[in-house]
Design an enzyme around this catalytic site. Structure first.
Site, PDB file in Angstrom:
ATOM      1  N   CYS A   1       4.018 -17.546 -37.900  1.00 18.52           N
ATOM      2  CA  CYS A   1       2.772 -17.553 -36.921  1.00 18.52           C
ATOM      3  C   CYS A   1       1.573 -17.237 -37.984  1.00 18.52           C
ATOM      4  CB  CYS A   1       2.716 -16.698 -36.091  1.00 18.52           C
ATOM      5  SG  CYS A   1       1.392 -16.366 -35.034  1.00 18.52           S
TER       6      CYS A   1
ATOM      7  N   CYS B   1      -5.239 -20.826 -34.287  1.00 16.51           N
ATOM      8  CA  CYS B   1      -3.913 -20.961 -34.812  1.00 16.51           C
ATOM      9  C   CYS B   1      -4.277 -21.068 -36.327  1.00 16.51           C
ATOM     10  CB  CYS B   1      -3.431 -22.325 -34.335  1.00 16.51           C
ATOM     11  SG  CYS B   1      -1.676 -22.629 -35.105  1.00 16.51           S
TER      12      CYS B   1
HETATM   13  N1  LIG Z   1       0.275 -19.063 -29.892  1.00 21.52           N
HETATM   14  C1  LIG Z   1      -0.805 -18.253 -30.393  1.00 21.52           C
HETATM   15  C2  LIG Z   1      -1.632 -19.353 -30.968  1.00 21.52           C
HETATM   16  C3  LIG Z   1      -1.270 -20.060 -32.233  1.00 21.52           C
HETATM   17  C4  LIG Z   1      -0.966 -18.974 -33.176  1.00 21.52           C
HETATM   18  C5  LIG Z   1      -0.185 -19.295 -34.232  1.00 21.52           C
HETATM   19  N2  LIG Z   1       0.591 -20.459 -34.363  1.00 21.52           N
HETATM   20  C6  LIG Z   1      -0.767 -19.274 -35.552  1.00 21.52           C
HETATM   21  O1  LIG Z   1      -0.288 -19.824 -36.678  1.00 21.52           O
HETATM   22  O2  LIG Z   1      -1.574 -18.318 -35.542  1.00 21.52           O
HETATM   23  C7  LIG Z   1      -1.503 -17.654 -29.156  1.00 21.52           C
HETATM   24  O3  LIG Z   1      -1.734 -18.366 -28.082  1.00 21.52           O
HETATM   25  O4  LIG Z   1      -2.232 -16.830 -29.309  1.00 21.52           O
END
Ligand SMILES: N[C@H](CCC[C@H](N)C(=O)O)C(=O)O
Length: 261
Positions: A200, A76
């Site tokens: 994200c 993340c």
């Molecule tokens: N939900 C994403 C992980 C967190 C990604 C996101 N919150 C970031 O800031 O990179 C997944 O399961 O691939």
């Protein structure tokens, strides 16, 4: 058990963070982590992170990330930036950090109130007629759209995330609109949250590289407007793909609390 937690947000991607250096919590607390992330029955967050002791000499700490469904997940980017800010708040680091997450080692620095997080190198970007697919620590499907502000991100994102070729494993889905030279707007449907999030980090990193590789920009520095705020991504194209990739943006401690669980 009373549990002290901290709430952080990085451009609207929000996280429960727990200092787990005493290893009080084990990683298989899926139900507890999902409950803590629940926006009605718990604290509410897109994800939860444990700050843990380093596993080797060069590291300052270890990052463990869980999606709001309670399952441990891939990297993340916004979470990593928030964890660096948390480590500085605890005094674990000053303004530079080296830590290990599920996708490997990361370096980070806090400069002028922003967190610079080095992401893993990217050697492969799959290009299709309708979209691109790449892994920037988490898997990302990237597609360009018009009129992003009115786009049905939740329903179309959910369909793509669950459909071929992703199915159960899934992918995060990023919808992009060009706003100017080196400037893009992005909205993301996030796997494991199973909804649109305000931002994200690994997603905007994927978008920046995608825009460069499809010549939507010729700059190795891209600004991305997300509904939760602006992030910057810098990188270098090399013969092996992309290296020196940095995700840059704010990370804020919103509140501290105690929860009975
Ligand atoms: N939900 C994403 C992980 C967190 C990604 C996101 N919150 C970031 O800031 O990179 C997944 O399961 O691939």
């Amino acid at each position: 058990m009373n549990l002290t937690f901290y709430k952080y947000q990085g451009t609207g991607n929000d996280f429960v963070i727990i200092d787990n250096r005493q290893a009080v919590l084990s990683k298989n607390n899926t139900k507890l982590f999902a409950r803590l992330c629940d926006r009605k029955f718990g604290i509410g967050a897109d994800g939860l992170m444990l700050l843990e002791l380093p596993q080797n000499e060069e590291d300052d700490f270890t990052m463990v990330y869980f999606n709001s469904d309670g399952n441990e997940s891939s990297m993340c980017g916004n979470g990593g930036r928030c964890l660096v800010a948390f480590a500085a708040f605890l005094g674990v680091i000053r303004d530079k950090a080296t830590f290990t997450a599920i996708d490997g080692k990361h370096k980070a620095e806090i400069k002028d109130g922003l967190v610079y997080l080095q992401m893993q190198n990217v050697s492969e970007i799959e290009k299709y007629d309708s979209h691109l697919f790449l892994d920037t620590g988490s898997p990302h499907h990237v597609t360009m759209v018009d009129d992003l502000i009115h786009y049905d991100v939740t329903n179309i994102g959910r369909k793509i995330r669950n459909g071929a070729p992703y199915f159960e494993t899934g992918s995060n889905v990023n919808f992009v609109e060009k706003k100017g030279e080196g400037l893009f707007a992005v909205r993301t449907y996030e796997r494991g949250v199973e909804d649109e999030t305000l931002s994200c980090g690994t997603g905007v990193t994927a978008v920046a590289l995608s825009m460069y590789t499809t010549k939507m920009t010729n700059k190795e520095e891209v600004s991305i407007k997300t509904p939760g705020g602006e992030l910057r991504v810098t990188f270098k194209e090399t013969k092996n793909g992309y290296e020196d990739i940095f995700l840059i943006g704010p990370a804020e401690q919103v509140f501290k609390g105690e929860i009975i669980c």
